[in-house]
Write an enzyme that holds these catalytic residues in place. Sequence first.
Site, PDB file in Angstrom:
ATOM      1  N   CYS A 273       0.793  -1.235   0.000  1.00  0.00           N
ATOM      2  CA  CYS A 273       0.000   0.000   0.000  1.00  0.00           C
ATOM      3  C   CYS A 273       0.831   1.294   0.000  1.00  0.00           C
ATOM      4  O   CYS A 273       0.569   2.192  -0.815  1.00  0.00           O
ATOM      5  CB  CYS A 273      -0.966   0.027   1.177  1.00  0.00           C
ATOM      6  SG  CYS A 273      -1.614  -1.569   1.645  1.00  0.00           S
ATOM      7  N   ARG A 302       6.219 -11.455   5.845  1.00  0.00           N
ATOM      8  CA  ARG A 302       5.701 -11.201   7.190  1.00  0.00           C
ATOM      9  C   ARG A 302       6.128 -12.335   8.109  1.00  0.00           C
ATOM     10  O   ARG A 302       6.071 -13.509   7.733  1.00  0.00           O
ATOM     11  CB  ARG A 302       4.167 -11.105   7.179  1.00  0.00           C
ATOM     12  CG  ARG A 302       3.626  -9.982   6.308  1.00  0.00           C
ATOM     13  CD  ARG A 302       2.114  -9.970   6.307  1.00  0.00           C
ATOM     14  NE  ARG A 302       1.596  -9.020   5.327  1.00  0.00           N
ATOM     15  CZ  ARG A 302       0.309  -8.870   5.035  1.00  0.00           C
ATOM     16  NH1 ARG A 302      -0.590  -9.613   5.665  1.00  0.00           N
ATOM     17  NH2 ARG A 302      -0.079  -7.990   4.134  1.00  0.00           N
ATOM     18  N   GLN A 320       0.957 -11.096  -2.895  1.00  0.00           N
ATOM     19  CA  GLN A 320      -0.418 -10.595  -2.796  1.00  0.00           C
ATOM     20  C   GLN A 320      -0.902 -10.134  -4.161  1.00  0.00           C
ATOM     21  O   GLN A 320      -0.173  -9.460  -4.889  1.00  0.00           O
ATOM     22  CB  GLN A 320      -0.477  -9.403  -1.845  1.00  0.00           C
ATOM     23  CG  GLN A 320      -0.558  -9.753  -0.389  1.00  0.00           C
ATOM     24  CD  GLN A 320      -0.877  -8.527   0.444  1.00  0.00           C
ATOM     25  OE1 GLN A 320      -0.255  -7.487   0.299  1.00  0.00           O
ATOM     26  NE2 GLN A 320      -1.849  -8.646   1.317  1.00  0.00           N
ATOM     27  N   ASP A 322      -2.684  -7.648  -5.009  1.00  0.00           N
ATOM     28  CA  ASP A 322      -3.127  -6.414  -4.373  1.00  0.00           C
ATOM     29  C   ASP A 322      -3.714  -5.445  -5.394  1.00  0.00           C
ATOM     30  O   ASP A 322      -3.241  -5.376  -6.530  1.00  0.00           O
ATOM     31  CB  ASP A 322      -1.902  -5.752  -3.737  1.00  0.00           C
ATOM     32  CG  ASP A 322      -2.183  -5.206  -2.359  1.00  0.00           C
ATOM     33  OD1 ASP A 322      -3.343  -5.279  -1.939  1.00  0.00           O
ATOM     34  OD2 ASP A 322      -1.245  -4.722  -1.730  1.00  0.00           O
ATOM     35  N   HIS A 324      -5.571  -1.253  -5.392  1.00  0.00           N
ATOM     36  CA  HIS A 324      -6.090  -0.097  -4.675  1.00  0.00           C
ATOM     37  C   HIS A 324      -6.930   0.743  -5.625  1.00  0.00           C
ATOM     38  O   HIS A 324      -6.512   1.034  -6.743  1.00  0.00           O
ATOM     39  CB  HIS A 324      -4.947   0.746  -4.100  1.00  0.00           C
ATOM     40  CG  HIS A 324      -4.182   0.017  -3.039  1.00  0.00           C
ATOM     41  ND1 HIS A 324      -3.018  -0.671  -3.304  1.00  0.00           N
ATOM     42  CD2 HIS A 324      -4.435  -0.175  -1.714  1.00  0.00           C
ATOM     43  CE1 HIS A 324      -2.581  -1.243  -2.189  1.00  0.00           C
ATOM     44  NE2 HIS A 324      -3.423  -0.955  -1.219  1.00  0.00           N
ATOM     45  N   LYS A 404     -15.389  -3.365   5.780  1.00  0.00           N
ATOM     46  CA  LYS A 404     -14.923  -4.231   4.696  1.00  0.00           C
ATOM     47  C   LYS A 404     -15.943  -5.314   4.374  1.00  0.00           C
ATOM     48  O   LYS A 404     -16.849  -5.613   5.169  1.00  0.00           O
ATOM     49  CB  LYS A 404     -13.600  -4.891   5.070  1.00  0.00           C
ATOM     50  CG  LYS A 404     -13.705  -5.872   6.233  1.00  0.00           C
ATOM     51  CD  LYS A 404     -12.400  -6.630   6.444  1.00  0.00           C
ATOM     52  CE  LYS A 404     -12.511  -7.603   7.627  1.00  0.00           C
ATOM     53  NZ  LYS A 404     -11.327  -8.465   7.747  1.00  0.00           N
ATOM     54  N   HIS A 450      -8.684  -0.933  -0.418  1.00  0.00           N
ATOM     55  CA  HIS A 450      -7.774  -2.052  -0.663  1.00  0.00           C
ATOM     56  C   HIS A 450      -8.607  -3.217  -1.190  1.00  0.00           C
ATOM     57  O   HIS A 450      -9.705  -3.468  -0.696  1.00  0.00           O
ATOM     58  CB  HIS A 450      -7.096  -2.512   0.623  1.00  0.00           C
ATOM     59  CG  HIS A 450      -6.361  -1.445   1.361  1.00  0.00           C
ATOM     60  ND1 HIS A 450      -5.017  -1.211   1.189  1.00  0.00           N
ATOM     61  CD2 HIS A 450      -6.774  -0.551   2.284  1.00  0.00           C
ATOM     62  CE1 HIS A 450      -4.640  -0.226   1.985  1.00  0.00           C
ATOM     63  NE2 HIS A 450      -5.695   0.193   2.657  1.00  0.00           N
TER      64      HIS A 450
END
Length: 575
Positions: A273, A302, A320, A322, A324, A404, A450
């Site tokens: 992000c 992580r 990911q 991902d 946005h 979410k 996200h």
Amino acid sequence: MSKVSIETIRHSAAHIMAAAVQNLYPDAKFDIGPATDDGFYYDFDMSHRLVPEDLEKIEEEMKKIINSGVKFERSEPTREEAVKLLTAAGQKYKLERLADIPEGSTISFYTCGGFTDLCRGPHVEHSRQIGAFKLMSIAGSYYRGDEKNPMLQRIYGIAFGDKKELNEYLKRIEEAKKRDHRKLGKELELFSVSETVGPGLVLWHPRGALIRNLIETFWRDRHYKSGYDLLYTPHIGRSNLWETSGHLSFYKEGMYSSMEIDETDYYVKPMNCPFHIEIYKTRIRSYRELPLRWAELGTVYRYEKSGVLHGLLRVRGFTQDDAHIICTPEQIESEIENVLRFSLSIWECFGFKEIKAYLATRPAKAVGQPERWEQALVSLKKAIEKCGLDCEVDEGGGAFYGPKIDLKIKDAIGREWQTSTIQFDFNLPERFDMTYVGEDGQKHQPYMVHRALFGSLERFFGILVEHYAGAFPLWIAPEQIRILPITERQHEAAEKAKIFLRERGFRVETDCRSESVGSKIKDARNMRVPYIAVIGDREAETGTASVRSRREDQLGEMSLEALAEKLQSDLDKKI
């Protein structure tokens, strides 16, 4: 008999198990024994080292207690009385749990079968209300989940309303074992995890890498067609980036330690992000540019405790998928609907039809203006309704920075998996001072959403392996057809057939080993190859092949042109 929930039955079964353990092993110290999604567990500290054979003894003792019809009796002692009771029993873990209960709160105990436990409840009225149960396994568990604390022994069990439900569940468990992606990953040569490289770090083998590449190519193509732009960002970032984002304040224990470059600390990225936001901030943005839909297959790292690592489903390094969405308040409703419909269309392509939405709303502590939260929730609810999805609301379950939608899919044996997330974020736009120039010429803060579709490629791949039991649909099968010459005389014809089909874009291999054709067919089936083409003398002479499929078995003799048409038809249908 009063009607009780399955959760209450499972929680009560945990207490009955603890009572049985106490009868069999009087020196046992107890920690917690909650209900789980399909059963229960209890953590024990005792001198006897449990082995699988002990589970049968404990089950028998549980049955005695259940059949005796003992009642669950609640008591509410004062804190002083509770301390005395637990001290006298030598239950040090329960004493620490007692200390967690805020002053002034009700303290409650439940007694059943000679076992008394610090517990909020509720429980069944008496033991005969507990339906069918079975103890499943033993595992180690650190007290309070902290590796610095003592290792306790945990017994897992399952419980259902009746024997039929229990047996159905046990059948699913057996089927799940056959589908275990770790087992199939090794058998099908898809991936491995090496202790030399490091736990939780995946090595993709050629067959697995090929499938991953097909998935990534499909993912990129669908994103471009749906109005997304793709980004690439670095694997590390300066510490001040993670300070601004808040990761170093709230998530440092999950990040990999810093490295010093040019006298500045850098961290391996745990998410993408902040990098996307930095791209946004490279210049002044106008409302005319919005919405922006930016996606990335970004590999992140992580820290996860070694005890929770699990094949591809829980790893330390993962990619990911991902995205946005950055937009104006006026655009948010249509953007949420678009991203939800997009997510559903992708899941359908991979053969998942049963999908449920879970909507998490504003928690007690939250950032962002209340009116923005309300608008975000309305847009999420409308999108769910327009898409005709079943929905469950988790009141107050949202993150502090926004509400979410989580999507959960059901696989071929009925298991539910948490996958896609559509998450509002009112925190990062404020932290990074994101703005755009509106129609009024003034600066405004954009909405930021996200969106992770698969969650991670690793976890999604693990789910996919188990959903299909390794028998991938033709379009993502690493090997679509295997050609088997019966003898050496057909090797040339087999090679020509391979070239013919490869030129048409199919993934083809030949098996020219000097094994029997029966053995070759067995090997191809074990590798879940969708189509097998056998070539003998007659087929070599006529330019045909005797074709069988994984799903339809014998398809008979076919020309190579007809075989190519059959393969293409299946590809077009994504079967």
